[in-house]
Motif scaffolding. Sequence first.
Motif, mmCIF file in Angstrom:
data_model
loop_
_atom_site.group_PDB
_atom_site.id
_atom_site.type_symbol
_atom_site.label_atom_id
_atom_site.label_comp_id
_atom_site.label_asym_id
_atom_site.label_seq_id
_atom_site.Cartn_x
_atom_site.Cartn_y
_atom_site.Cartn_z
ATOM 1 N N CYS A 70 -22.625 25.268 53.431
ATOM 2 C CA CYS A 70 -22.761 26.195 54.561
ATOM 3 C C CYS A 70 -24.122 26.053 55.249
ATOM 4 O O CYS A 70 -25.164 25.945 54.597
ATOM 5 C CB CYS A 70 -22.584 27.616 54.041
ATOM 6 N N HIS A 72 -25.799 28.180 56.651
ATOM 7 C CA HIS A 72 -26.693 29.313 56.411
ATOM 8 C C HIS A 72 -27.591 29.040 55.213
ATOM 9 O O HIS A 72 -28.754 28.700 55.375
ATOM 10 C CB HIS A 72 -25.874 30.608 56.217
ATOM 11 N N ARG A 73 -27.039 29.104 53.994
ATOM 12 C CA ARG A 73 -27.872 28.841 52.830
ATOM 13 C C ARG A 73 -27.190 27.970 51.787
ATOM 14 O O ARG A 73 -27.581 27.962 50.633
ATOM 15 C CB ARG A 73 -28.364 30.153 52.245
ATOM 16 N N GLY A 74 -26.148 27.258 52.221
ATOM 17 C CA GLY A 74 -25.666 26.161 51.378
ATOM 18 C C GLY A 74 -24.536 26.434 50.414
ATOM 19 O O GLY A 74 -24.214 25.571 49.594
ATOM 20 N N THR A 75 -23.911 27.601 50.486
ATOM 21 C CA THR A 75 -22.754 27.827 49.602
ATOM 22 C C THR A 75 -21.628 26.865 49.988
ATOM 23 O O THR A 75 -21.455 26.534 51.160
ATOM 24 C CB THR A 75 -22.280 29.296 49.740
ATOM 25 N N CYS A 89 -17.388 31.225 55.322
ATOM 26 C CA CYS A 89 -18.129 31.160 54.058
ATOM 27 C C CYS A 89 -18.025 32.504 53.337
ATOM 28 O O CYS A 89 -18.162 33.563 53.959
ATOM 29 C CB CYS A 89 -19.586 30.804 54.346
ATOM 30 N N TYR A 91 -20.035 33.785 51.230
ATOM 31 C CA TYR A 91 -21.295 34.443 50.858
ATOM 32 C C TYR A 91 -21.667 35.530 51.879
ATOM 33 O O TYR A 91 -21.772 36.715 51.535
ATOM 34 C CB TYR A 91 -22.402 33.379 50.750
ATOM 35 N N HIS A 92 -21.825 35.170 53.156
ATOM 36 C CA HIS A 92 -22.192 36.164 54.172
ATOM 37 C C HIS A 92 -21.274 36.130 55.388
ATOM 38 O O HIS A 92 -21.601 36.625 56.451
ATOM 39 C CB HIS A 92 -23.631 35.953 54.653
ATOM 40 N N GLY A 93 -20.136 35.412 55.248
ATOM 41 C CA GLY A 93 -19.106 35.488 56.288
ATOM 42 C C GLY A 93 -19.302 34.616 57.508
ATOM 43 O O GLY A 93 -18.595 34.788 58.501
ATOM 44 N N TRP A 94 -20.246 33.695 57.481
ATOM 45 C CA TRP A 94 -20.367 32.794 58.633
ATOM 46 C C TRP A 94 -19.062 32.022 58.782
ATOM 47 O O TRP A 94 -18.475 31.590 57.792
ATOM 48 C CB TRP A 94 -21.524 31.803 58.451
#
Length: 415
Positions: A70, A72-75, A89, A91-94
């Motif tokens: 991702c 954002h931060r790689g999930t 994603c 993790y935070h829904g991006w």
Amino acid sequence: MLSREENDLLTRVGPGTAMGRLMRSYWIPALLSEEIPTPDCPPVRVRLLGEDLVAFRDSNGRVGLLGEYCAHRGTSLFFGRNEECGVRCIYHGWKFDVNGNVLETPAEPAGSDFRNRLRHPAYPCEEIAGMIFTYMGAAEKMPLLPRYEWAALQPSQLFPVKSFLECNYLQGIEGDFDSSHTSFLHNNNIQNAERLKRDGAPTLEAEATNYGMRAISIRKFGAAQIYVRTSPYIMPSFSIVPGPPTAKFEEDDIRGFRFWVPIDDGSSWLYILNMRKQPFDVAERKTLRNWIEPDFRRKRNLHNDYLIDRELQRTKLYSGIEASNPAEQDGCATETMGAICDRSKEHLGYSDKTIIALRKLLLGALNEMAAGKEPPHVIRQERDGDFSRLRSVKGILPANADWRQVMAGLGENDA
Ligand code: FES
Ligand SMILES: [Fe+2]
């Protein structure tokens, strides 16, 4: 034999390597359509040319091939929610669409336009013949996809089969241009007198063509006949090999188009695209892939010694490996060289003539690229991409027959 440097050049395919750049100049298979069968089905992992990717089919049926991690931060987006025309994603829904646009960043303040400045890695995809092809090079240099015979066939006439090979792609494809091994490795009846009539030391030729190279082998067959086989090598790493010999040049049997695709330096996919005029029925499809597990690993593999049967080896099979597809025997020959064969230790003979030609072709292509030229046979114009008559042919002919003429009758569109 190659120097260590040349061997590295030909076998390393990750981002930034020379061969990696060459491979990224063409459309290559990324996965089978059946792996993402329906809109909004679960995403799947795809590792290609040393890159971790995720493939998904969106709500409208479009295929996306995104960087796995991702923006954002790689999930990992493999775990993402495939919903409403994008993968989200967990993790935070991006949310990302098939083109790598960031559609939503729901954890950011309302009105944030942060997402518009971002672009997630995404490679274009084309779906043909039950396979999903991708182009991983620079967007402004995207070539056309050549038109092969199979592009015009119905799904019922096609059956792509994918299998895992635990070694570098080059070892795999070199086997397709090594005609003499068929007399040994694939001799499945060592008592067969017919087979013994065939010459295990064929005359070999290699010719440059407008798609790459064509390898030719000519064997003496008894006193008055010759057995001819031709195999096209198509840039960057595709091939067509002839099936078993028949009394005449056959038009109607199963043909296989082969794609060798690097997963990374030490492993590859082999896609065999089976095609035939007559539709394949369910039972035939089952048989054609009965040597492969659902996860595309081979039942006979490096970790079980290919289930070699020493008694069969003594009495019947040259290899001792009872194969439903010759690729199972090829797998033993190529994987047991090691993940990346050290070609500086080889002792090449006459029988390696076409392999030497193949390596020369690839090294030449890398040289041209290093000099700033376009790699060979990248298709820019429709008229250059008509490969619809490209075939591998085989046949047993009178020793004095002009095999080129017979082959031309079947149609090839070489330069
Ligand atoms: S890591 Fe993917 S949304 Fe945050
Ligand atoms: Fe083989």
